[in-house]
Design an enzyme around this catalytic site. Structure first.
Site, PDB file in Angstrom:
ATOM      1  N   SER A  67       0.807  -1.208   0.000  1.00 20.39           N
ATOM      2  CA  SER A  67       0.000   0.000   0.000  1.00 20.39           C
ATOM      3  C   SER A  67       0.846   1.268   0.000  1.00 20.39           C
ATOM      4  CB  SER A  67      -0.936  -0.064   1.212  1.00 20.39           C
ATOM      5  OG  SER A  67      -1.812   1.007   1.208  1.00 20.39           O
ATOM      6  N   ALA A 389     -10.475   8.498   8.315  1.00 22.97           N
ATOM      7  CA  ALA A 389     -10.041   9.843   7.942  1.00 22.97           C
ATOM      8  C   ALA A 389      -8.976   9.777   6.847  1.00 22.97           C
ATOM      9  CB  ALA A 389      -9.499  10.561   9.173  1.00 22.97           C
ATOM     10  N   ASN A 390      -8.202   8.677   6.835  1.00 21.09           N
ATOM     11  CA  ASN A 390      -7.124   8.547   5.856  1.00 21.09           C
ATOM     12  C   ASN A 390      -7.617   8.267   4.431  1.00 21.09           C
ATOM     13  OD1 ASN A 390      -7.726   5.768   5.707  1.00 21.09           O
ATOM     14  ND2 ASN A 390      -6.188   5.226   7.219  1.00 21.09           N
ATOM     15  N   SER A 521       0.280   0.808  16.787  1.00 21.52           N
ATOM     16  CA  SER A 521       0.105   0.701  15.342  1.00 21.52           C
ATOM     17  C   SER A 521      -0.019  -0.771  14.954  1.00 21.52           C
ATOM     18  CB  SER A 521       1.309   1.325  14.638  1.00 21.52           C
ATOM     19  OG  SER A 521       1.425   0.809  13.337  1.00 21.52           O
ATOM     20  N   ARG A 528       0.904   5.123  18.417  1.00 24.33           N
ATOM     21  CA  ARG A 528       0.446   6.360  17.783  1.00 24.33           C
ATOM     22  C   ARG A 528      -0.316   7.211  18.785  1.00 24.33           C
ATOM     23  NH1 ARG A 528       1.985   5.750  12.773  1.00 24.33           N
ATOM     24  NH2 ARG A 528       1.589   3.815  11.643  1.00 24.33           N
TER      25      ARG A 528
HETATM   26  C1  16G Z   1      -3.838  -0.341   7.256  1.00 23.35           C
HETATM   27  C2  16G Z   1      -5.346  -0.481   7.202  1.00 23.35           C
HETATM   28  C3  16G Z   1      -5.998   0.856   7.406  1.00 23.35           C
HETATM   29  C4  16G Z   1      -5.541   1.472   8.715  1.00 23.35           C
HETATM   30  C5  16G Z   1      -4.035   1.507   8.788  1.00 23.35           C
HETATM   31  C6  16G Z   1      -3.617   1.889  10.184  1.00 23.35           C
HETATM   32  C7  16G Z   1      -6.657  -1.947   5.815  1.00 23.35           C
HETATM   33  C8  16G Z   1      -6.978  -2.387   4.415  1.00 23.35           C
HETATM   34  N1  16G Z   1      -5.754  -0.985   5.917  1.00 23.35           N
HETATM   35  O1  16G Z   1      -3.383   0.447   6.218  1.00 23.35           O
HETATM   36  O2  16G Z   1      -7.374   0.638   7.453  1.00 23.35           O
HETATM   37  O3  16G Z   1      -6.032   2.768   8.852  1.00 23.35           O
HETATM   38  O4  16G Z   1      -3.506   0.224   8.506  1.00 23.35           O
HETATM   39  O5  16G Z   1      -2.252   1.783  10.308  1.00 23.35           O
HETATM   40  O6  16G Z   1      -7.194  -2.450   6.783  1.00 23.35           O
HETATM   41  P1  16G Z   1      -1.589   1.793  11.750  1.00 23.35           P
HETATM   42  O7  16G Z   1      -2.180   0.650  12.537  1.00 23.35           O
HETATM   43  O8  16G Z   1      -0.131   1.674  11.492  1.00 23.35           O
HETATM   44  O9  16G Z   1      -1.937   3.111  12.358  1.00 23.35           O
HETATM   45 MG    MG Z   2      -3.801   1.134   0.590  1.00 17.07          MG
END
Ligand code: 16G
Ligand code: MG
Length: 560
Positions: A67, A389-390, A521, A528
């Protein structure tokens, strides 16, 4: 497991030894690591996908992407038969598979799990797995490893769909399991036809000669820009310019893309003063997120962000309007059309957005971060709209709701063809076909935003002014062990370590409209911190003091 299967697994898995001294975890969205250590993980996830396909007797998806991560990372995730994320019940098995220290351990695990789940490993059944990858250079060799994994389960066959966006693969799995046509061309035709349908159902279409149909898209130097180039050929009514399409010099996700734009609130590469006042959009590296923005006049490189919360608000307003038209009519028809509409956000949603949505009379619920949680909750409604929000989100329609929107229902309920009621039903039906029912999708999200703005004859500025975001700040803190933090109430309260939530509450109380939470995270080894307050300075201060608290309770002294 029969002898042929056992020998095959032992022989093949010896070719993909796991990396030493690493613990891999099927995080918020699959495994993600530096691409150089992922060969064995890919192989093993191939096996996982094959077992899942045998168990569910349905087509399964395997997507290779990291991603929005940097280009040297890669990752892999599984799409379940519905096209959604792998069931959470299988995540512990995914972790155990990826971390099995030797081929013998791996085979033992597979055998035990297959027995527990009643999966026959004697080659008597066949299984199909659709595999795809984003544009990362490491994708090709990793995909080969995944195909080897699939081929290590007798009866399982990989179908290579080439380079796709993540939502395209999820969509293909979703429609394939419904017995429908699922090629990339079918996907593009579905989007362009329902977009056209939606535009044509606009009562003010003829009065929109002044409508600004220009749109500039930042493709994050990834697969999304490339696919939009293809889709664009089929669209009328939009003048789309695509930059950072991955064809030029730019590097995937490097100072470009939705994650950069949303977190840094900074103009991405190849955008600037020439774009002042124009609607701009950023996709992330695998095109399952989008955010809009504008470039303000002046010399600063900051942007005005129109994030996932505002996209959600726009969708919610429009869908609610259509439901209101239908509800007014349903009184004097045979069919009561009052579907349950729900809105799903996470704690990262700006507090101003949540207030705005509640003021509209909508039911708003929060879930933990990660699509699997939001999607599951949204699926409980007849129409469930979810967004992070992202920029990741979509609109889900229940089968019941779709059946009520079908032409036969209006005929039964004496709705005149061409009436506003008829058109409202048509619009909702078009939305259900346009917006990806499996997962958030930047391409379909973009088309729905564009269609709604055009319906309402709204500029991006008008849309952006629906409400004023509260100033916010996000920080991350490196800690020795992020699993030491446990949260509850959709990540808004810390339950472990003891005393930390109380200390955070004391900080929050110092700031008007202050709100702050922390969470480990799911994709990086950090905690975070999110803070919101009535001024930017206050939000920054609140985030900084809570980051210090995290550091005191569990850090290694290097917060950033
Ligand atoms: C991933 C998740 C996204 C989430 C992000 C948080 C999917 C398809 N993607 O990209 O939804 O906002 O992780 O990242 O589920 P973090 O846990 O590092 O903050
Ligand atoms: Mg993505």
């Amino acid at each position: 497991m029969n002898k042929e299967q056992l020998d095959l697994l032992l022989r093949e898995s010896d070719r993909f030894p796991p990396p030493h001294g690493m613990r891999l975890s099927y995080g918020t969205a699959g495994f993600r690591e530096d691409a150089s250590v992922l060969l064995s993980t890919m192989y093993r996830v191939g096996i996982l996908a094959a077992l899942r396909a045998l168990k569910t007797e349905a087509v399964i998806g395997l997507m290779i992407t990291a991603s929005h991560n940097k280009v040297s990372d890669n990752g892999v995730k599984i799409a379940d038969p519905s096209g959604g994320m792998l069931t959470q019940e299988w995540e512990p098995f995914a972790n155990a598979l990826a971390n099995a220290p030797s081929s013998r351990d791996l085979v033992r695990l597979i055998n035990e799990f297959a027995e527990k789940e009643n999966i026959l490993l004697d080659g008597s059944k066949s299984a199909q797995i659709l595999v795809a990858r984003d544009t990362r250079p490491s994708g090709e060799v990793l995909l080969d490893a995944a195909k080897n994994g699939i081929g290590s389960i007798i009866g399982a066959v990989a179908q290579d769909m080439g380079t796709l966006t993540t939502p395209q693969l999820h969509w293909m799995v979703h429609v394939r399991n419904k017995g429908l046509e699922s090629s990339e061309l079918d996907y593009f035709n579905g989007l362009s036809n329902s977009f056209k349908w939606l535009l044509d159902s606009n009562p003010n279409n003829s009065e929109l000669n002044d409508w600004d149909n220009r749109l500039v898209v930042d493709g994050a130097n990834g697969v999304g820009g490339q696919k939009l180039e293809l889709l664009k050929e089929k669209l009328n009514g939009l003048a789309i310019e695509i930059r950072n399409s991955g064809k030029g010099e730019g590097v995937l996700n490097e100072r470009v893309g939705a994650d950069f734009v949303q977190k840094e609130k900074t103009v991405p590469c190849s955008f600037g003063s020439q774009d002042v006042g124009i609607r701009c959009v950023s996709f992330d590296g695998d095109a399952d997120r989008l955010v809009y923005f504008t470039v303000p006049s002046g010399s600063s490189n900051k942007i005005n962000l129109v994030d996932g919360d505002k996209i959600l608000s726009l969708f919610a307003i429009f869908i609610k309007e259509q439901l209101t038209i239908l509800a007014a009519r349903s009184k004097d028809t045979k069919i009561a059309f009052e579907p349950r509409l729900g809105v799903v956000q996470t704690a990262y949603a700006n507090g101003a957005s949540t207030r705005y949505l509640k003021d509209l009379g909508l039911e708003v619920v929060l879930t933990p971060t990660g699509v699997k949680y939001l999607h599951e909750k949204a699926a409980e409604y007849d129409i469930g709209i979810y967004f992070e929000a992202n920029g990741h989100g979509t609109v889900l329609f229940s089968d019941y709701c779709i059946s009520l929107l079908q032409p036969v229902s209006w005929e039964l309920s004496n709705v005149f063809a061409g009436s506003e009621t008829h058109k409202a039903a048509l619009r909702l039906l078009a939305i259900s076909k346009l917006i990806n029912q499996a997962v958030g999708d930047a391409l379909s999200g973009l088309l729905l935003v564009e269609a709604i703005l055009r319906h309402k004859n709204w500029s991006i500025h008008k849309w952006s002014e629906l409400y004023q975001d509260l100033p916010s700040r996000q920080l991350k803190v490196k800690v020795v062990d992020r699993t030491a933090v446990e949260t509850s109430n959709a990540e808004t309260k810390v339950v472990k370590p003891p005393g930390l939530q109380e200390a955070i509450d004391l900080e929050i109380a110092k700031y008007p409209q202050g709100r702050c939470f922390i969470r480990p995270s799911g994709t990086e080894d950090v905690i975070r911190v999110y803070a919101e307050a009535s001024t930017q300075e206050a939000a920054d201060d609140l985030a900084t003091s809570v980051a210090k608290l995290v550091d005191q309770f569990l850090g290694d002294g290097s917060s950033k």
